[in-house]
Design an enzyme around this catalytic site. Structure first.
Site, mmCIF file in Angstrom:
data_model
loop_
_atom_site.group_PDB
_atom_site.id
_atom_site.type_symbol
_atom_site.label_atom_id
_atom_site.label_comp_id
_atom_site.label_asym_id
_atom_site.label_seq_id
_atom_site.Cartn_x
_atom_site.Cartn_y
_atom_site.Cartn_z
ATOM 1 N N CYS A 181 -30.617 27.742 36.648
ATOM 2 C CA CYS A 181 -29.572 27.444 35.956
ATOM 3 C C CYS A 181 -28.032 27.908 36.317
ATOM 4 O O CYS A 181 -28.017 28.875 37.049
ATOM 5 C CB CYS A 181 -29.328 28.240 34.385
ATOM 6 N N CYS A 198 -23.401 34.189 33.066
ATOM 7 C CA CYS A 198 -23.668 34.256 31.707
ATOM 8 C C CYS A 198 -24.676 35.540 31.496
ATOM 9 O O CYS A 198 -25.433 35.883 32.659
ATOM 10 C CB CYS A 198 -24.454 33.071 31.066
ATOM 11 N N CYS A 251 -27.199 24.990 29.915
ATOM 12 C CA CYS A 251 -27.914 25.907 29.718
ATOM 13 C C CYS A 251 -29.330 25.436 29.530
ATOM 14 O O CYS A 251 -29.489 24.359 29.081
ATOM 15 C CB CYS A 251 -27.891 26.601 28.337
ATOM 16 N N GLN A 281 -39.537 32.121 14.416
ATOM 17 C CA GLN A 281 -40.017 32.131 15.960
ATOM 18 C C GLN A 281 -39.179 31.338 16.873
ATOM 19 O O GLN A 281 -38.987 30.206 16.482
ATOM 20 C CB GLN A 281 -41.441 31.605 16.041
ATOM 21 N N PHE A 283 -46.133 41.506 5.870
ATOM 22 C CA PHE A 283 -44.640 40.999 6.463
ATOM 23 C C PHE A 283 -44.791 39.348 6.901
ATOM 24 O O PHE A 283 -44.471 38.795 7.986
ATOM 25 C CB PHE A 283 -44.582 41.957 7.751
ATOM 26 N N GLU A 325 -43.891 40.201 1.529
ATOM 27 C CA GLU A 325 -42.775 40.242 2.193
ATOM 28 C C GLU A 325 -41.723 40.511 1.336
ATOM 29 O O GLU A 325 -41.496 40.329 0.003
ATOM 30 C CB GLU A 325 -42.298 38.681 2.754
ATOM 31 N N CYS A 328 -43.509 42.235 18.439
ATOM 32 C CA CYS A 328 -42.305 42.109 19.142
ATOM 33 C C CYS A 328 -41.933 43.242 20.054
ATOM 34 O O CYS A 328 -40.673 43.103 20.619
ATOM 35 C CB CYS A 328 -41.216 41.380 18.612
#
Length: 408
Positions: free
Chosen positions: A58, A64, A141, A241, A267, A287, A361
């Site tokens: 990029c 950036c 981008c 996601q 969750f 949830e 994550c």
């Protein structure tokens, strides 16, 4: 100018020299020079480059702050991300099978939050420079879907009527099945004049939905996302996601990790895993966010061919799903936020649930939770690292834990 040898790459993607001294956009084995400011090196020059250094794809990479690792070869980045997870598990003495990493393609991010500032001529929008509040325009981008970059006229209109010359708006742009879903924060307070102007923007730019802070200004079409055969319109600003590719990889891993007749999705969000699983199993979805559960339930009811889904709003940090509730189930899916699921994992450890698919994550909290389950008799069968945050230091994974003697 001081000179340093980069020894390793840190968890934030910076090179680390003895000290420690943190050096952005450097790689292990490189000799670099620069100006030392405490534990940081600025005005960095690469004296001796690594053979893993490549030309960034990029043209915005140097200015950036959106990507940290475009200067590194793909095999190096893949091994780096696998090693982050391995190191987290090693800290708890855990060994397991690691499957080959799955990496999302270039220009595949379906959502991004752009910084937008009103200017005399319209708007300056893009991402922040590294460690700065300077906004860098990113028309080429290589991270996000091209559709997310065709919004210059929209950004100008939003800034013109809703932005302040002194402030900055955050504009979250998500590509849905029916167009762009826009969620804006940091703009002017809503009044009748602004609401009327924003309503015109919805029509002029044919937006699926426009939300200003927590107020839905207009919705031409529900901004559906596909989860298996189900279609769900997530509430404004809710979790999704990052890429369709990454979602598919995590879903495939979850599907492989479980079997039986009935399971629970802890969750569950809007049903990323619940609805694909419901094609084969009866499901309970839990949830804490009521709008997300309502969206999941609506998506299930409007889909065809799915088994029963019981969608329940419940805060699993305060009221975890208990062993007696798990007793008649074959498997659990666990996809907690970055903090992990300490309270819920403690209850899973007491249960007789045969299989757990854990999506994370945060490798550190995953390793902590996995250790609790392994101590309780589970086996960590495998880990699948998924890189849908390409060129960043962010890591996601799916894993299978099981109690073979409990299989039905």
């Amino acid at each position: 100018m001081d000179e340093f040898l980069i020894e390793r790459l840190g968890h934030q993607g910076d090179g680390i020299a003895e000290g420690p001294v943190f050096v952005p956009r450097s790689l292990p084995g490189e000799r670099v020079s620069g100006v030392r400011n405490g534990d940081r090196l600025s005005d960095v020059k690469i004296v001796e480059p690594s053979d893993q250094r490549v030309a960034p794809l990029c043209r915005h990479f140097k200015s950036c702050g959106g990507c940290q690792l475009q200067h590194a070869a793909e095999p190096f980045v893949a091994e780096y991300k696998q090693q982050i997870v391995k190191s987290a598990l090693d800290a708890h003495g855990i060994e397991t099978e690691f499957r080959p990493i799955v990496t999302s393609p270039v220009q595949s991010r379906r959502r991004a939050t752009f910084a937008v500032r009103r200017t005399k001529k319209g708007a300056l929008w893009g991402f922040h420079a590294r460690g700065s509040d300077t906004v860098v325009a990113v028309p080429d981008c290589q991270l996000v879907l091209p559709e997310l970059l065709t919004v210059d006229a929209l950004m100008n209109d939003l800034a013109r009527i809703g932005g302040s010359r002194k402030g900055e708006m955050a504009v979250n742009v998500t590509l849905s099945e029916v167009g762009l879903d826009i969620f804006v924060t940091g703009g002017k307070p809503l009044d009748n004049e602004l609401t009327l102007g924003l309503s015109g923007i919805v029509e002029a730019h044919k937006l699926a939905r426009l939300t200003w802070d927590d107020e839905v200004i207009g919705m031409r079409n529900p901004p559906f996302q596909k989860f298996g055969v189900g279609k769900v319109a997530p509430p404004p600003g809710s979790f999704l996601q990052a890429t369709v590719h990454g979602q598919a990889a995590l879903t495939a891993a979850v599907m492989e990790a479980v079997s039986g007749e009935k399971g629970v999705d802890l969750f569950s969000g809007c049903g990323t895993f619940t609805l694909p699983l419901a094609a084969h199993y009866e499901m309970i979805a839990l949830e804490s966010e009521k709008p997300m559960i309502a969206a999941l339930d609506r998506g299930w009811r409007e889909a065809k061919g799915l088994k029963k889904v019981e969608a329940v709003a419940r805060d699993l940090f305060r009221r975890p799903f208990l062993p007696d509730e798990l007793a008649k189930l074959d498997f659990a899916v666990l996809d907690p936020p970055r903090a992990g699921a300490e309270a819920q994992v403690a209850e899973l450890a007491k249960s007789d649930i045969a299989q757990i698919a854990y999506v994370s994550c945060n490798p550190v909290t995953f390793a902590r939770d996995a250790k609790v389950l392994i101590t309780a008799g589970y086996t960590l069968d495998w880990v699948q690292v998924v890189d849908q945050f390409r060129w960043s230091s962010h890591v996601e994974l799916a894993a299978k834990l099981s109690r073979p003697h409990m299989q039905r």
